[in-house]
Enzyme design. Sequence first.
Site, PDB file in Angstrom:
ATOM      1  CB  SER A  68      -1.103   0.390   1.024  1.00  0.00           C
ATOM      2  OG  SER A  68      -1.358   1.216   1.606  1.00  0.00           O
ATOM      3  CG  HIS A  88      -3.951  -1.558  -1.423  1.00  0.00           C
ATOM      4  ND1 HIS A  88      -5.391  -2.276  -1.709  1.00  0.00           N
ATOM      5  CD2 HIS A  88      -4.026  -0.609  -0.480  1.00  0.00           C
ATOM      6  CE1 HIS A  88      -6.344  -1.912  -1.083  1.00  0.00           C
ATOM      7  NE2 HIS A  88      -5.357  -1.225  -0.149  1.00  0.00           N
ATOM      8  CG  ASP A 113      -5.262   2.492   0.894  1.00  0.00           C
ATOM      9  OD1 ASP A 113      -5.953   1.760   0.893  1.00  0.00           O
ATOM     10  OD2 ASP A 113      -3.774   2.362   1.564  1.00  0.00           O
ATOM     11  CG  MET A 138      -8.131   7.214   2.978  1.00  0.00           C
ATOM     12  SD  MET A 138      -7.071   7.216   3.809  1.00  0.00           S
ATOM     13  CE  MET A 138      -6.670   5.630   3.974  1.00  0.00           C
ATOM     14  CG  HIS A 145      -9.259   0.315  -0.535  1.00  0.00           C
ATOM     15  ND1 HIS A 145      -8.101  -0.358   0.911  1.00  0.00           N
ATOM     16  CD2 HIS A 145     -10.423   0.967  -0.119  1.00  0.00           C
ATOM     17  CE1 HIS A 145      -9.724   0.611   1.912  1.00  0.00           C
ATOM     18  NE2 HIS A 145     -10.886  -0.040   1.036  1.00  0.00           N
ATOM     19  CG  MET A 199     -11.144   2.756   2.289  1.00  0.00           C
ATOM     20  SD  MET A 199      -9.561   3.192   3.114  1.00  0.00           S
ATOM     21  CE  MET A 199      -7.997   3.495   2.098  1.00  0.00           C
ATOM     22  CG  MET A 240     -11.039  -2.642   5.004  1.00  0.00           C
ATOM     23  SD  MET A 240      -9.395  -2.049   4.433  1.00  0.00           S
ATOM     24  CE  MET A 240      -9.156  -1.380   5.402  1.00  0.00           C
ATOM     25  CG  ASP A 298      -5.921  -2.975   3.008  1.00  0.00           C
ATOM     26  OD1 ASP A 298      -5.053  -2.073   3.883  1.00  0.00           O
ATOM     27  OD2 ASP A 298      -6.682  -1.857   2.538  1.00  0.00           O
TER      28      ASP A 298
HETATM   29  C1  DX5 Z   1      -6.086   1.205   5.668  1.00  0.00           C
HETATM   30  C2  DX5 Z   1      -4.974   1.172   4.408  1.00  0.00           C
HETATM   31  C3  DX5 Z   1      -4.737   0.515   4.257  1.00  0.00           C
HETATM   32  C4  DX5 Z   1      -3.386   1.016   4.652  1.00  0.00           C
HETATM   33  C5  DX5 Z   1      -2.550  -0.231   5.665  1.00  0.00           C
HETATM   34  O1  DX5 Z   1      -6.763   2.744   5.532  1.00  0.00           O
HETATM   35  O2  DX5 Z   1      -6.913   0.973   3.585  1.00  0.00           O
HETATM   36  O3  DX5 Z   1      -4.051   0.169   2.739  1.00  0.00           O
HETATM   37  O4  DX5 Z   1      -2.058   0.966   4.076  1.00  0.00           O
HETATM   38  O5  DX5 Z   1      -1.326  -0.236   6.177  1.00  0.00           O
HETATM   39  P1  DX5 Z   1      -0.625  -1.076   7.208  1.00  0.00           P
HETATM   40  O6  DX5 Z   1      -0.187  -2.298   6.226  1.00  0.00           O
HETATM   41  O7  DX5 Z   1       0.675  -0.473   7.055  1.00  0.00           O
HETATM   42  O8  DX5 Z   1      -1.566  -1.519   7.950  1.00  0.00           O
HETATM   43 ZN    ZN Z   2      -6.395   0.198   1.110  1.00  0.00          ZN
END
Ligand code: DX5
Ligand code: ZN
Length: 231
Positions: A11, A36, A38, A40, A69, A71, A140, A178
């Site tokens: 990620s 990956h 993220d 947000m 992903h 969010m 998650m 994840d």
């Molecule tokens: C959290 C993200 C993850 C995050 C995971 O909201 O969706 O993808 O980057 O990070 P680690 O592997 O450090 O838990």
């Molecule tokens: Zn993620």
Amino acid sequence: MNDMKIQIAPSILSADFGRLAEEVRSVEMAGADVIHVDVMDGHFVPNITIGPMVVKALRSVTNLPLDVHLMIEFPDRYIDAFAQAGASWITVHVEACTHIHRTINAIKALGVKAGAVLNPATSPSTLEYLLADLDLVLIMSVNPGFGGQHFIPSSLGKIGHLRKLLAILDHYVPIEVDGGVNFQTIEAVTSAGADICVAGSAVFGSHDYEATIKKLKELGQKGIDERGVSV
Ligand code: DX5
Ligand code: ZN
């Protein structure tokens, strides 16, 4: 034994954003299978990250699939932009979609693999009538919003629950997990039924990406091999 091979999806949330292209090239060289990404919005989760412009920039940097992903609230408004930007997979949260069957099929109509994401408190049974339409499910194992959080142990039973639902339907869908996946947790995660493991801080927080991804794959593959053929 089964012939499944674990996939590791670093990620970029934990990467150095000032050197993002270099970081993505480094994990590709180090053996990553998927990148990956993220996304947000500061509404669905209490953090803000990146949008389609960064996905477009990353598309020209790596040959690996870009696993986007989302969010965000109102994901339907943005799937076209992420598809145009070069997303290979787009995953949307069950909790953010009023008509997720429509959203999933709209993603697929754009030629992108579509996945549903479950927050830690959301049951896999919410997907029962959607599983046949999905290309993947993302579970998650932390509350979304930040990297570097602790793995929530009840996620293991949930991965197993989803595997049972898939077995009942006689339908294979890859399970991605994840949050909090690292050397300590990955074997249990894959043993429970995960095929793809996201790892943010475990990879980008390490000094040697290649050694870290190799060790994650070894431990994760052990978990897959422990499953036998039924899971
Ligand atoms: C959290 C993200 C993850 C995050 C995971 O909201 O969706 O993808 O980057 O990070 P680690 O592997 O450090 O838990
Ligand atoms: Zn993620």
